[in-house]
Design a protein around this motif. Structure first.
Motif, PDB file in Angstrom:
ATOM      1  N   GLU A   1       0.837  -1.185   0.000  1.00 19.38           N
ATOM      2  CA  GLU A   1       0.000   0.000   0.000  1.00 19.38           C
ATOM      3  C   GLU A   1       0.881   1.247   0.000  1.00 19.38           C
ATOM      4  O   GLU A   1       1.849   1.325   0.732  1.00 19.38           O
ATOM      5  N   THR A   2       0.503   2.178  -0.809  1.00 18.61           N
ATOM      6  CA  THR A   2       1.223   3.434  -0.803  1.00 18.61           C
ATOM      7  C   THR A   2       0.727   4.270   0.376  1.00 18.61           C
ATOM      8  O   THR A   2      -0.345   4.007   0.938  1.00 18.61           O
ATOM      9  N   ALA A   3       1.481   5.273   0.711  1.00 14.38           N
ATOM     10  CA  ALA A   3       1.080   6.154   1.819  1.00 14.38           C
ATOM     11  C   ALA A   3      -0.245   6.839   1.503  1.00 14.38           C
ATOM     12  O   ALA A   3      -1.106   6.986   2.381  1.00 14.38           O
ATOM     13  N   GLU A   4      -0.432   7.222   0.248  1.00 10.99           N
ATOM     14  CA  GLU A   4      -1.678   7.898  -0.152  1.00 10.99           C
ATOM     15  C   GLU A   4      -2.874   6.950  -0.012  1.00 10.99           C
ATOM     16  O   GLU A   4      -3.926   7.327   0.501  1.00 10.99           O
ATOM     17  N   LEU A   5      -2.711   5.714  -0.456  1.00 12.15           N
ATOM     18  CA  LEU A   5      -3.790   4.730  -0.339  1.00 12.15           C
ATOM     19  C   LEU A   5      -4.092   4.444   1.133  1.00 12.15           C
ATOM     20  O   LEU A   5      -5.254   4.391   1.537  1.00 12.15           O
ATOM     21  N   LYS A   6      -3.055   4.269   1.936  1.00 11.29           N
ATOM     22  CA  LYS A   6      -3.259   4.027   3.367  1.00 11.29           C
ATOM     23  C   LYS A   6      -4.045   5.165   4.010  1.00 11.29           C
ATOM     24  O   LYS A   6      -4.936   4.939   4.826  1.00 11.29           O
ATOM     25  N   ALA A   7      -3.726   6.394   3.623  1.00 14.12           N
ATOM     26  CA  ALA A   7      -4.419   7.559   4.174  1.00 14.12           C
ATOM     27  C   ALA A   7      -5.889   7.556   3.758  1.00 14.12           C
ATOM     28  O   ALA A   7      -6.777   7.823   4.579  1.00 14.12           O
ATOM     29  N   LYS A   8      -6.162   7.244   2.489  1.00 15.89           N
ATOM     30  CA  LYS A   8      -7.547   7.186   2.011  1.00 15.89           C
ATOM     31  C   LYS A   8      -8.329   6.112   2.755  1.00 15.89           C
ATOM     32  O   LYS A   8      -9.473   6.332   3.164  1.00 15.89           O
ATOM     33  N   LEU A   9      -7.721   4.942   2.913  1.00 14.28           N
ATOM     34  CA  LEU A   9      -8.392   3.855   3.609  1.00 14.28           C
ATOM     35  C   LEU A   9      -8.666   4.235   5.061  1.00 14.28           C
ATOM     36  O   LEU A   9      -9.759   3.996   5.582  1.00 14.28           O
ATOM     37  N   SER A  10      -7.687   4.839   5.714  1.00 18.94           N
ATOM     38  CA  SER A  10      -7.857   5.249   7.117  1.00 18.94           C
ATOM     39  C   SER A  10      -8.988   6.265   7.268  1.00 18.94           C
ATOM     40  O   SER A  10      -9.808   6.155   8.191  1.00 18.94           O
ATOM     41  N   ARG A  11      -9.045   7.238   6.370  1.00 15.26           N
ATOM     42  CA  ARG A  11     -10.118   8.249   6.435  1.00 15.26           C
ATOM     43  C   ARG A  11     -11.486   7.588   6.264  1.00 15.26           C
ATOM     44  O   ARG A  11     -12.430   7.884   6.992  1.00 15.26           O
ATOM     45  N   PHE A  12     -11.572   6.682   5.302  1.00 16.21           N
ATOM     46  CA  PHE A  12     -12.834   5.979   5.054  1.00 16.21           C
ATOM     47  C   PHE A  12     -13.238   5.156   6.274  1.00 16.21           C
ATOM     48  O   PHE A  12     -14.388   5.215   6.726  1.00 16.21           O
ATOM     49  N   GLU A  13     -12.304   4.399   6.806  1.00 15.79           N
ATOM     50  CA  GLU A  13     -12.578   3.536   7.964  1.00 15.79           C
ATOM     51  C   GLU A  13     -13.069   4.352   9.158  1.00 15.79           C
ATOM     52  O   GLU A  13     -14.020   3.968   9.842  1.00 15.79           O
ATOM     53  N   ARG A  14     -12.423   5.483   9.397  1.00 16.87           N
ATOM     54  CA  ARG A  14     -12.823   6.343  10.521  1.00 16.87           C
ATOM     55  C   ARG A  14     -14.168   7.002  10.258  1.00 16.87           C
ATOM     56  O   ARG A  14     -15.001   7.136  11.160  1.00 16.87           O
ATOM     57  N   ALA A  15     -14.402   7.417   9.008  1.00 18.49           N
ATOM     58  CA  ALA A  15     -15.640   8.129   8.668  1.00 18.49           C
ATOM     59  C   ALA A  15     -16.878   7.287   8.926  1.00 18.49           C
ATOM     60  O   ALA A  15     -17.931   7.817   9.289  1.00 18.49           O
ATOM     61  N   ILE A  16     -16.764   5.972   8.741  1.00 16.87           N
ATOM     62  CA  ILE A  16     -17.949   5.121   8.920  1.00 16.87           C
ATOM     63  C   ILE A  16     -17.811   4.158  10.103  1.00 16.87           C
ATOM     64  O   ILE A  16     -18.636   3.260  10.266  1.00 16.87           O
ATOM     65  N   ASP A  17     -16.795   4.344  10.924  1.00 13.32           N
ATOM     66  CA  ASP A  17     -16.567   3.484  12.097  1.00 13.32           C
ATOM     67  C   ASP A  17     -16.542   2.006  11.717  1.00 13.32           C
ATOM     68  O   ASP A  17     -17.244   1.182  12.303  1.00 13.32           O
TER      69      ASP A  17
END
Length: 118
Positions: free
Chosen positions: A1-17
């Motif tokens: 995973e690239t840093a950008e992809l990891k950041a996108k995934l983390s934001r998504f995961e947090r946004a919807i718990d």
């Protein structure tokens, strides 16, 4: 995973718990599948988006046939968003049984049949 992809995934995961085990599954998916899932528009309710994302992750883990089955179902009928959310929240086996039914010739009949089963 690239840093950008990891950041996108983390934001998504947090946004919807998203549940931790579901987060792990999302991160195991091929990049294309993960991006497709996190790029879908959010429902008004966080819980609905989480239920759909969980369903999509399970489909991706099950393979192309599962993804095609859901895509075919969702394109063959128009369900009220609240009914669709109820479908996403059903136990996996029940939901798969509903979306695996042969399509009916008319979108309204298909939606009524699915709604009755849900």
């Amino acid at each position: 995973e690239t840093a950008e992809l990891k950041a996108k995934l983390s934001r998504f995961e947090r946004a919807i718990d998203l549940e931790p085990c579901t987060c792990t599954s999302l991160r195991m998916l091929p990049t294309e599948d993960a991006l497709r899932i996190i790029s879908e528009p959010f429902f008004d309710e966080k819980e609905a988006t989480r239920a759909r994302a969980t369903q999509r992750i399970q489909d991706a883990l099950d393979g192309p046939e599962a993804q095609e089955r859901w895509q075919r179902f969702e394109s063959s009928c128009t369900l009220d968003p609240k009914i669709l959310v109820m479908l996403y929240k059903l136990p996996r086996e029940m939901a798969v049984d509903i979306v695996s039914q042969p399509p009916l010739p008319d979108r309204q009949a298909q939606a009524k049949s699915a709604t009755d089963r849900i």
